[in-house]
Every structure is written in structure tokens, then in C-alpha cells.
Design an enzyme around this catalytic site. Structure first.
Site, PDB file in Angstrom:
ATOM      1  N   ASP A  27     -19.313  18.904  98.854  1.00  0.00           N
ATOM      2  CA  ASP A  27     -20.284  18.870  99.954  1.00  0.00           C
ATOM      3  C   ASP A  27     -20.605  20.249 100.518  1.00  0.00           C
ATOM      4  OD1 ASP A  27     -20.542  16.172  99.800  1.00  0.00           O
ATOM      5  OD2 ASP A  27     -19.031  15.734 101.330  1.00  0.00           O
ATOM      6  N   HIS A  61     -22.805  45.551  85.600  1.00  0.00           N
ATOM      7  CA  HIS A  61     -22.864  44.545  86.661  1.00  0.00           C
ATOM      8  C   HIS A  61     -21.484  43.952  86.953  1.00  0.00           C
ATOM      9  CE1 HIS A  61     -27.458  43.987  86.030  1.00  0.00           C
ATOM     10  NE2 HIS A  61     -27.166  45.023  86.795  1.00  0.00           N
ATOM     11  N   ASP A  89     -21.826  49.886  94.222  1.00  0.00           N
ATOM     12  CA  ASP A  89     -23.259  49.573  94.239  1.00  0.00           C
ATOM     13  C   ASP A  89     -23.401  48.379  95.177  1.00  0.00           C
ATOM     14  OD1 ASP A  89     -25.833  48.669  93.783  1.00  0.00           O
ATOM     15  OD2 ASP A  89     -25.746  48.906  91.611  1.00  0.00           O
ATOM     16  N   ASP A  95     -30.415  48.801  98.358  1.00  0.00           N
ATOM     17  CA  ASP A  95     -29.710  48.825  97.065  1.00  0.00           C
ATOM     18  C   ASP A  95     -29.246  50.263  96.838  1.00  0.00           C
ATOM     19  OD1 ASP A  95     -28.814  48.461  94.502  1.00  0.00           O
ATOM     20  OD2 ASP A  95     -30.754  47.959  93.632  1.00  0.00           O
ATOM     21  N   HIS A 148     -29.869  51.981  80.980  1.00  0.00           N
ATOM     22  CA  HIS A 148     -30.817  51.224  81.818  1.00  0.00           C
ATOM     23  C   HIS A 148     -31.926  52.145  82.284  1.00  0.00           C
ATOM     24  CE1 HIS A 148     -29.104  53.083  85.454  1.00  0.00           C
ATOM     25  NE2 HIS A 148     -27.893  52.804  84.985  1.00  0.00           N
ATOM     26  N   HIS A 166     -36.214  50.229  89.924  1.00  0.00           N
ATOM     27  CA  HIS A 166     -36.967  48.978  90.003  1.00  0.00           C
ATOM     28  C   HIS A 166     -37.559  48.864  91.396  1.00  0.00           C
ATOM     29  CE1 HIS A 166     -33.522  47.482  92.301  1.00  0.00           C
ATOM     30  NE2 HIS A 166     -32.763  48.049  91.383  1.00  0.00           N
ATOM     31  N   HIS A 206     -34.523  43.066  93.119  1.00  0.00           N
ATOM     32  CA  HIS A 206     -35.408  43.443  92.014  1.00  0.00           C
ATOM     33  C   HIS A 206     -36.741  42.835  92.393  1.00  0.00           C
ATOM     34  CE1 HIS A 206     -31.920  44.059  88.922  1.00  0.00           C
ATOM     35  NE2 HIS A 206     -31.905  44.911  89.917  1.00  0.00           N
ATOM     36  N   GLU A 237     -31.967  55.399  90.322  1.00  0.00           N
ATOM     37  CA  GLU A 237     -30.540  55.163  90.080  1.00  0.00           C
ATOM     38  C   GLU A 237     -30.083  55.525  88.670  1.00  0.00           C
ATOM     39  OE1 GLU A 237     -29.529  50.938  89.689  1.00  0.00           O
ATOM     40  OE2 GLU A 237     -31.532  50.445  90.383  1.00  0.00           O
ATOM     41  N   TYR A 249     -22.443  56.454  81.662  1.00  0.00           N
ATOM     42  CA  TYR A 249     -21.284  55.567  81.500  1.00  0.00           C
ATOM     43  C   TYR A 249     -20.659  55.862  80.140  1.00  0.00           C
ATOM     44  CZ  TYR A 249     -24.499  53.502  84.827  1.00  0.00           C
ATOM     45  OH  TYR A 249     -25.395  53.335  85.855  1.00  0.00           O
ATOM     46  N   ARG A 276     -22.926  56.385  88.739  1.00  0.00           N
ATOM     47  CA  ARG A 276     -24.327  56.058  89.069  1.00  0.00           C
ATOM     48  C   ARG A 276     -24.558  56.527  90.493  1.00  0.00           C
ATOM     49  NH1 ARG A 276     -24.535  51.222  87.497  1.00  0.00           N
ATOM     50  NH2 ARG A 276     -24.175  49.959  89.344  1.00  0.00           N
ATOM     51  N   GLU A 282     -27.565  55.969  93.412  1.00  0.00           N
ATOM     52  CA  GLU A 282     -28.784  55.169  93.633  1.00  0.00           C
ATOM     53  C   GLU A 282     -29.264  55.275  95.072  1.00  0.00           C
ATOM     54  OE1 GLU A 282     -28.217  50.903  93.099  1.00  0.00           O
ATOM     55  OE2 GLU A 282     -30.376  50.631  92.842  1.00  0.00           O
TER      56      GLU A 282
HETATM   57  N1  GLY Z   1     -27.660  46.384  92.297  1.00  0.00           N
HETATM   58  C1  GLY Z   1     -28.442  46.063  91.201  1.00  0.00           C
HETATM   59  C2  GLY Z   1     -29.234  47.182  90.749  1.00  0.00           C
HETATM   60  O1  GLY Z   1     -28.912  48.308  91.043  1.00  0.00           O
HETATM   61  O2  GLY Z   1     -30.259  47.010  90.156  1.00  0.00           O
HETATM   62 MN    MN Z   2     -27.794  48.822  92.787  1.00  0.00          MN
HETATM   63 MN    MN Z   3     -30.862  48.908  91.794  1.00  0.00          MN
END
Ligand code: GLY
Ligand code: MN
Ligand code: MN
Length: 440
Positions: free
Chosen positions: A38, A242, A259, A270, A349, A353, A360, A383, A387, A405, A407
Site C-alpha cells: 500500500d 550511473h 553527482d 544537476d 558520454h 543535456h 534531462h 559535464e 573515467y 566528472r 558538472e
Molecule cells: N545526473 C545525471 C546526469 O548528469 O546526466
Molecule cells: Mn549529473
Molecule cells: Mn547531467
């Protein structure tokens, strides 16, 4: 009427002005999702629905009917009921919704099947987010069926179904000053969280303890949720893009990649920072960090109106490839390595974004198969990262397991750009000084 509600009214008008003649747009509130038995997940309104209404309740539907004399904006929502509200919490109810949300008409959601076929009837086109939610697809078709069943009596079912997403998402892509204020506040709160985590970090702690520091700062500053699952990744975990388990112990000599961004007023931030658990970078960590920082600076510099969306990414690829060659992690000529995308073993990557109500966020990146140009009011993350997999036997051992990273959230302005996520230590010297001064 608050300025926020006035703005939502303007958005509805803008959307309706772009719809084909004699059409209707239908949007549903996000469904409630069950976590187990529930217990529900915390409710989060659909971003499209919120953008047009500012209404955060479930069980609601919005119909936009440009040119309808009796009212163009019709909302269906939960009816007031003191007994139910005693159990489940307060609802606005249709009567108050007319005033508070500045809609033309509002009805109980229980009456939607009775009323909606009449609103669709006679309209040539129905705009909605087709194929996104099976249940909503079924409901729309059932309303159409009701109209078809009356066609012998002259009822006129719609002939075309159109995607609502494109029109609406182009509007969402360009942020107003009100939206930028919320995003700035979201970034400011997130900065508090990042600083708190950086300040208390010590080898021997667990990643979740740092996550708790983030959540503490987010919540006590009015954020009701992170904008996405926080990534707190120590050591090798930083090489998992991730990673969200956040259960490992932070070890002496680890880098910690965080992150995390809060959601504030339904808008996301972000932000990523990477710092040494002990407060001091090793020479290898520092070398990699400096490349990523330089790549981020070059990418941010490339954010300006009229620039190609790909320009910041290209700038980051160039700096990262050159940097990896200099350290001997890539071998060859940078220009050729870029062409071969050799950097992708380390930087897999894209540089960023769109950011907005969704982390996103919506909006096309290409128009007619070509990268679009940046315009004032767009917000993007920048970002870059490097790695080095712990299993990468092609590089000397001392590099393995380093993940970095950095960002930030960047607004395109009329003259260039503005970084929304400021105030968090970022250079090697800033981080080391900040951590040395931090009271543990
Ligand atoms: N936190 C997800 C990204 O950086 O896109
Ligand atoms: Mn991020
Ligand atoms: Mn991001």
C-alpha cells in the site's frame, strides 16, 4: 493571480496559438506509482502538465480548446470531500481551481468520461502525448469511440491525432526569467549540499553518509526531493557513470565523485564535483582532474547564442584528447585520435543535456538532422569527465580506477552564458584549501 500562475496562463495561450485550427489538446496528470503493497512513491506531477497548470495533484486532466466560446481551458480534478481529505490530505477541488489556477472551467474528474466526448466532438484534430501511457491512450480512444457510436446522429469524430510533444517541448526549452530564478535557487541549494558533503568527508565514512549530508541540505532549504538519484561514488565506483548504490566505504586515497542536484519548485539542478577523500589529490588524480577542469572551462566558453549545440562537446573532446596524449594514456596525433573517437575509452558520454523541469529536459538537439544553434534562455549542463576503468590493462596501474566528472548548469544569455551553479570549490587549490579548513 500570482505571477507564476499568470505565466502558466500565457504558456497555454502560446501553445493554443500554435495548434492547428479546430483542434483540442489533452494532457493527463502523472499517475500515482506504487512502491510496494500500500506504499506509494512520493508523487511527482508530469512535467508537461505542471508547466501548463502549476497543479501538483494526481487524478487530473487538462483540455485546451482554442476558440471555444464557453471557455478554452478546462480542468478536471478531484472533488472536495472532507471525509476523504481527512485520510488522504487536502485537495484543491474544481471551484477553487478556477480561481487559483486561472482556468476557464473545472469539473470533478469523476465526470470526465461523461463530459470529454462532448468537448472532443466536432474538433478535427486531437493533440496528445501518443504512445506514452497505455492507460491514457486507451482512455482517449474510448472517448473517440463514444463519439463514433453517435455518428449516425450527426456526431463528428476527430480525423487526426497529433503529437503534442513537439510544440510544447519547444516552449519548455526556452526558460523565462521566472524559471531561471527557480533554477538558480535549485542550484544554490544543491551547492550547499555539495559543500556540506565535501566538508565532512573523511576516509572510513560510507558513501551513504555523504548522501545524507546532501539530503539534509536539500530538505532544510525547501527542496522536497533530489532531481534524480544522487550518485556518491568513491574510488573505482566513480568509473560507473550511473552508480547509485552509495553503499561502499570511502577509503584513504580515493577520489569521491558526487553527482547530485535538488529539485526546487519542480525545477532541477544537476551538479557534479570530484574531490579527494583525504583532502589532497595524488599526482595522478591531480593530472586527470586538471584535464577535465580545462575541458569544462573550454566547453563553458563555447556556450553562447548562435553557437552550434555540438561546439561545447567538441571543445571538451579536444582538450581531453590532447591531455590524455600528454599523459601517455592515448598514443598518436590528437587530430587523428579525435577522428577515430579514441577518447571514448575514457570519455564515453556527451558534454551535456538540456536542464529544466526534467533533469534531462525536453527539446530537440537537432533540427532537420543538423545540430541546432544555442539561443538565450536555454539551459544546458556542461559535464565532461575522464573515467579510467580499474580493468583497463592498457594503461599503467597508477591510473586505473580514477574517475573524474565536473558538472555545472549553464544558461545561454544574450551576450554569452551564465553559470547557475556557483559557489562550490572547483579548482584543485580551491578544493584542497576548502577541505583543509573544514571542521570535521
Ligand atoms: N545526473 C545525471 C546526469 O548528469 O546526466
Ligand atoms: Mn549529473
Ligand atoms: Mn547531467
Amino acid at each position: 493571480m500570482s505571477s507564476q500562475i499568470r505565466e502558466m496562463k500565457t504558456r497555454r495561450k502560446e501553445l493554443m496559438a500554435q495548434m492547428e485550427p479546430n483542434s483540442i489538446a489533452l494532457l493527463a496528470a502523472a499517475p500515482v506509482k506504487m512502491r510496494n503493497a500500500d506504499a506509494e512513491y512520493p508523487y511527482r506531477q508530469s512535467s508537461d502538465f505542471y508547466y501548463l497548470t502549476g497543479f501538483a495533484e494526481a487524478d487530473a486532466l487538462l483540455a485546451l480548446i482554442p476558440g471555444r466560446k464557453q471557455g478554452e481551458v478546462v480542468l478536471f480534478c478531484t472533488e472536495k470531500n472532507p471525509e476523504k481529505e481527512l485520510w488522504h490530505g487536502r485537495v484543491m477541488g474544481p471551484d477553487a481551481a478556477i480561481d487559483e489556477l486561472a482556468v476557464d472551467d473545472a469539473y470533478p474528474i469523476g465526470d470526465v468520461d461523461e463530459i470529454l466526448p462532448g468537448l472532443i466532438e466536432g474538433r478535427d484534430r486531437v493533440y496528445y502525448a501518443m504512445g506514452k501511457d497505455d492507460q491514457f491512450d486507451d482512455r482517449v480512444m474510448n472517448w473517440v469511440k463514444v463519439i463514433r457510436s453517435k455518428s449516425k446522429m450527426g456526431a463528428h469524430p476527430p480525423g487526426e491525432f497529433m503529437m503534442l510533444d513537439h510544440l510544447l517541448h519547444e516552449l519548455r526549452l526556452i526558460k523565462s526569467s521566472g524559471e531561471i530564478k527557480l533554477m538558480t535557487q535549485a542550484a544554490k541549494i544543491s551547492a550547499e549540499g555539495h559543500k556540506r558533503a565535501m566538508a565532512v568527508c573523511q576516509p572510513g565514512m560510507h558513501e551513504y553518509e555523504l548522501e545524507a549530508e546532501l539530503l539534509h541540505a536539500f530538505t532544510r532549504n525547501g527542496s522536497r526531493s533530489p532531481a534524480y538519484s544522487s550518485i556518491v561514488a568513491a574510488g573505482d565506483n566513480a568509473c560507473i557513470l550511473h552508480y547509485t548504490e552509495n553503499t561502499s566505504e570511502v577509503k584513504e586515497g580515493d577520489l569521491v565523485l558526487i553527482d547530485a542536484g535538488c529539485e526546487f519548485g519542480h525545477y532541477a539542478s544537476d551538479i557534479t564535483r570530484t574531490f579527494p577523500a583525504s583532502g589532497k589529490f595524488s599526482p595522478e588524480q591531480k593530472a586527470i582532474y586538471e584535464i577535465v577542469l580545462k575541458a569544462q572551462e573550454a566547453a563553458i566558453k563555447a556556450v553562447e547564442p548562435g553557437a552550434n549545440w555540438d561546439a561545447p562537446h567538441k571543445a571538451s573532446v579536444k582538450v581531453i584528447t590532447q591531455g590524455l596524449v600528454k599523459l601517455g594514456l592515448l598514443k598518436g596525433k590528437p587530430a587523428e585520435l579525435i577522428k577515430k573517437q579514441a577518447y571514448r575509452d575514457f570519455y564515453m558520454h556527451r558534454v551535456g543535456h538540456w536542464l529544466g523541469i526534467d533533469v534531462h529536459d525536453v527539446g530537440d538537439y537537432k533540427i532537420d538532422e543538423k545540430w541546432r544553434l544555442l539561443e538565450p534562455g536555454m539551459v544546458t549542463t556542461i559535464e565532461p569527465g575522464i573515467y579510467i576503468s580499474p580493468d583497463n590493462t592498457k594503461v599503467a596501474k597508477k591510473w586505473r580506477g580514477i574517475g573524474v566528472r565536473i558538472e555545472d548548469d549553464v544558461l545561454v544569455t544574450r551576450k554569452g552564458h551564465k553559470i547557475l551553479s556557483t559557489g562550490i570549490p572547483k579548482t584543485v587549490a580551491e578544493i584542497e584549501t576548502f577541505m583543509a579548513k573544514a571542521v570535521h
